[in-house]
Design an enzyme around this catalytic site. Structure first.
Site, PDB file in Angstrom:
ATOM      1  N   VAL A   1       0.911  -1.139   0.000  1.00 24.63           N
ATOM      2  CA  VAL A   1       0.000   0.000   0.000  1.00 24.63           C
ATOM      3  C   VAL A   1       0.956   1.195   0.000  1.00 24.63           C
ATOM      4  O   VAL A   1       1.486   1.580   1.033  1.00 24.63           O
ATOM      5  CB  VAL A   1      -0.935  -0.012   1.230  1.00 24.63           C
ATOM      6  CG1 VAL A   1      -1.835   1.214   1.228  1.00 24.63           C
ATOM      7  CG2 VAL A   1      -1.760  -1.293   1.253  1.00 24.63           C
ATOM      8  N   PRO A   2       1.229   1.731  -1.192  1.00 26.35           N
ATOM      9  CA  PRO A   2       2.419   2.567  -1.422  1.00 26.35           C
ATOM     10  C   PRO A   2       2.370   3.994  -0.882  1.00 26.35           C
ATOM     11  O   PRO A   2       2.343   4.964  -1.637  1.00 26.35           O
ATOM     12  CB  PRO A   2       2.537   2.551  -2.948  1.00 26.35           C
ATOM     13  CG  PRO A   2       1.130   2.429  -3.419  1.00 26.35           C
ATOM     14  CD  PRO A   2       0.453   1.533  -2.415  1.00 26.35           C
ATOM     15  N   CYS A   3       2.449   4.124   0.420  1.00 26.11           N
ATOM     16  CA  CYS A   3       2.479   5.449   1.028  1.00 26.11           C
ATOM     17  C   CYS A   3       3.760   6.209   0.659  1.00 26.11           C
ATOM     18  O   CYS A   3       3.788   7.433   0.706  1.00 26.11           O
ATOM     19  CB  CYS A   3       2.301   5.361   2.538  1.00 26.11           C
ATOM     20  SG  CYS A   3       3.383   4.190   3.353  1.00 26.11           S
ATOM     21  N   HIS A   4       4.813   5.486   0.264  1.00 25.66           N
ATOM     22  CA  HIS A   4       6.057   6.144  -0.132  1.00 25.66           C
ATOM     23  C   HIS A   4       5.883   6.946  -1.426  1.00 25.66           C
ATOM     24  O   HIS A   4       6.705   7.800  -1.730  1.00 25.66           O
ATOM     25  CB  HIS A   4       7.191   5.118  -0.279  1.00 25.66           C
ATOM     26  CG  HIS A   4       6.955   4.107  -1.359  1.00 25.66           C
ATOM     27  ND1 HIS A   4       6.152   2.997  -1.162  1.00 25.66           N
ATOM     28  CD2 HIS A   4       7.406   4.032  -2.633  1.00 25.66           C
ATOM     29  CE1 HIS A   4       6.129   2.288  -2.277  1.00 25.66           C
ATOM     30  NE2 HIS A   4       6.878   2.894  -3.186  1.00 25.66           N
TER      31      HIS A   4
END
Length: 169
Positions: free
Chosen positions: A133-136
């Site tokens: 879950v690409p919060c970056h």
């Protein structure tokens, strides 16, 4: 809950899961790592199919390739956090978005004129499943690389891995 570990190029990663879905993925020394590790400490270190799927996904990802669909996920949180995390899941590999754009999307979903980008940042910061879950991939509206529980250095490394940033940026 079950626990497993993955030795990534950017540090050890703890994985937690139910029998069928991933519930947590965080780097060692990440802000919530101790909470996740302590919660799972009494859990069995069982090698579930979801752990195998996640390790395979991460192997491809850390080769600098788009690993495709993520393994089954089970995320728990407030309705607001879940809405933000659902938007995070739609950010394509190799692309970014801003906290402000996510806030606009949440406002539109809720039929309101404005949503705080800071509130979105708080929800992004509580994402329990990093990388998948690409919060970056969320950046400041001015392009700044603000906030990442795994550390800004890791955020930079992940964005470089995906080709978003060049190694001299």
């Amino acid at each position: 809950m079950y626990i497993n570990f993955y030795p990534s190029p950017f540090g050890n990663i703890a994985l937690t899961a139910t029998e069928t879905a991933l519930t947590g993925l965080c780097f060692e020394n990440q802000r919530h790592y101790d909470e996740i590790f302590e919660a799972a400490r009494s859990s069995a270190a069982k090698d579930l199919p979801v752990f195998k799927q996640t390790r395979e996904w991460l192997d491809i990802y850390f080769q600098g390739k788009n690993p495709g669909p993520v393994p089954p996920l089970h995320m728990e949180g407030t309705p607001f956090r879940l809405a933000v995390w659902d938007i995070l899941k739609t950010i394509p590999y190799g692309q970014t978005t801003t906290y402000g754009k996510i806030a606009e999307a949440i406002a539109a979903q809720r039929g309101i004129s404005h949503m705080s980008a800071q509130a979105v940042g708080g929800a992004v910061g509580h994402n329990p499943i990093s990388i998948l879950v690409p919060c970056h991939r969320v950046i400041g509206s001015d392009g700044s690389l603000t906030g990442y529980d795994g550390g800004i250095e890791r955020k930079v490394s992940l964005l470089q891995l995906e080709g978003i940033l060049k190694s001299n940026d």
